[in-house]
Structures are given as structure tokens and as C-alpha cells.
Design a protein around this motif. Structure first.
Motif, mmCIF file in Angstrom:
data_model
loop_
_atom_site.group_PDB
_atom_site.id
_atom_site.type_symbol
_atom_site.label_atom_id
_atom_site.label_comp_id
_atom_site.label_asym_id
_atom_site.label_seq_id
_atom_site.Cartn_x
_atom_site.Cartn_y
_atom_site.Cartn_z
ATOM 1 N N ALA A 3 0.914 -1.001 -0.085
ATOM 2 C CA ALA A 3 -0.019 0.020 -0.049
ATOM 3 C C ALA A 3 1.040 1.333 -0.048
ATOM 4 N N THR A 4 1.804 1.256 0.426
ATOM 5 C CA THR A 4 2.899 2.319 0.639
ATOM 6 C C THR A 4 3.287 2.679 -0.845
ATOM 7 N N ALA A 6 1.807 2.322 -3.504
ATOM 8 C CA ALA A 6 0.350 2.583 -4.213
ATOM 9 C C ALA A 6 0.028 3.986 -4.144
ATOM 10 N N SER A 7 0.677 4.732 -2.912
ATOM 11 C CA SER A 7 0.261 6.204 -3.011
ATOM 12 C C SER A 7 1.758 7.005 -2.903
ATOM 13 N N PRO A 8 1.732 7.692 -3.976
ATOM 14 C CA PRO A 8 2.976 8.764 -3.674
ATOM 15 C C PRO A 8 3.231 9.571 -2.456
ATOM 16 N N ALA A 9 2.187 10.026 -1.777
ATOM 17 C CA ALA A 9 2.148 10.728 -0.648
ATOM 18 C C ALA A 9 2.564 9.788 0.430
ATOM 19 N N ALA A 10 1.986 8.543 0.451
ATOM 20 C CA ALA A 10 2.638 7.442 1.478
ATOM 21 C C ALA A 10 3.860 7.101 1.355
ATOM 22 N N ARG A 11 4.495 7.175 0.078
ATOM 23 C CA ARG A 11 5.934 6.749 -0.154
ATOM 24 C C ARG A 11 6.652 7.886 0.367
#
Length: 65
Positions: A3-4, A6-11
Motif C-alpha cells: 500500500a505504501t 500505491a500512494s505517492p504521498a504515503a511513499r
């Protein structure tokens, strides 16, 4: 973990947490990862010559060991 990615913000958040864990408090910062851990070379006001010299010293010390 997937999931990390999958989301640029989370990455980005994960990356910021990682650099904080490594002790980075300013940018740009050069980190050298070795068998002995991570070393911070230079800092935000280091010149290219200073960074090159520091890296050369670390590489020489590693190959001499």
C-alpha cells in the motif's frame, strides 16, 4: 507494505521517516551505506570537492581494511 507504494504521498512520508531515522536534518545530504552502517558525508554547505574528498577517504579506509 504494498500500500505504501500505491500512494505517492504515503511513499514520500515513508521516505521522510527513513531519512529522519538516519539522522538527516538538512538537504542535500550524502549518505554512504557500508557493511558497518550508514555514514553521513558533508552536509548542506559542503562543496563537491569536500564531498569527493570525504568519499575518497572512506573508500580508501574500506579497501585498506
Amino acid at each position: 507494505m504494498a500500500a505504501t507504494f500505491a500512494s505517492p504521498a504515503a511513499r514520500a512520508e515513508a521516505d521522510f521517516l527513513e531519512v529522519r531515522r538516519l539522522g538527516v536534518d538538512a538537504y542535500p545530504t550524502l549518505l554512504l551505506h557500508t557493511a558497518h552502517g550508514t555514514d553521513r558525508l558533508g552536509g548542506p554547505v559542503a562543496s563537491a570537492d569536500t564531498l569527493t574528498h570525504a568519499l575518497d577517504q572512506r573508500v580508501a579506509a574500506t579497501t585498506a581494511a
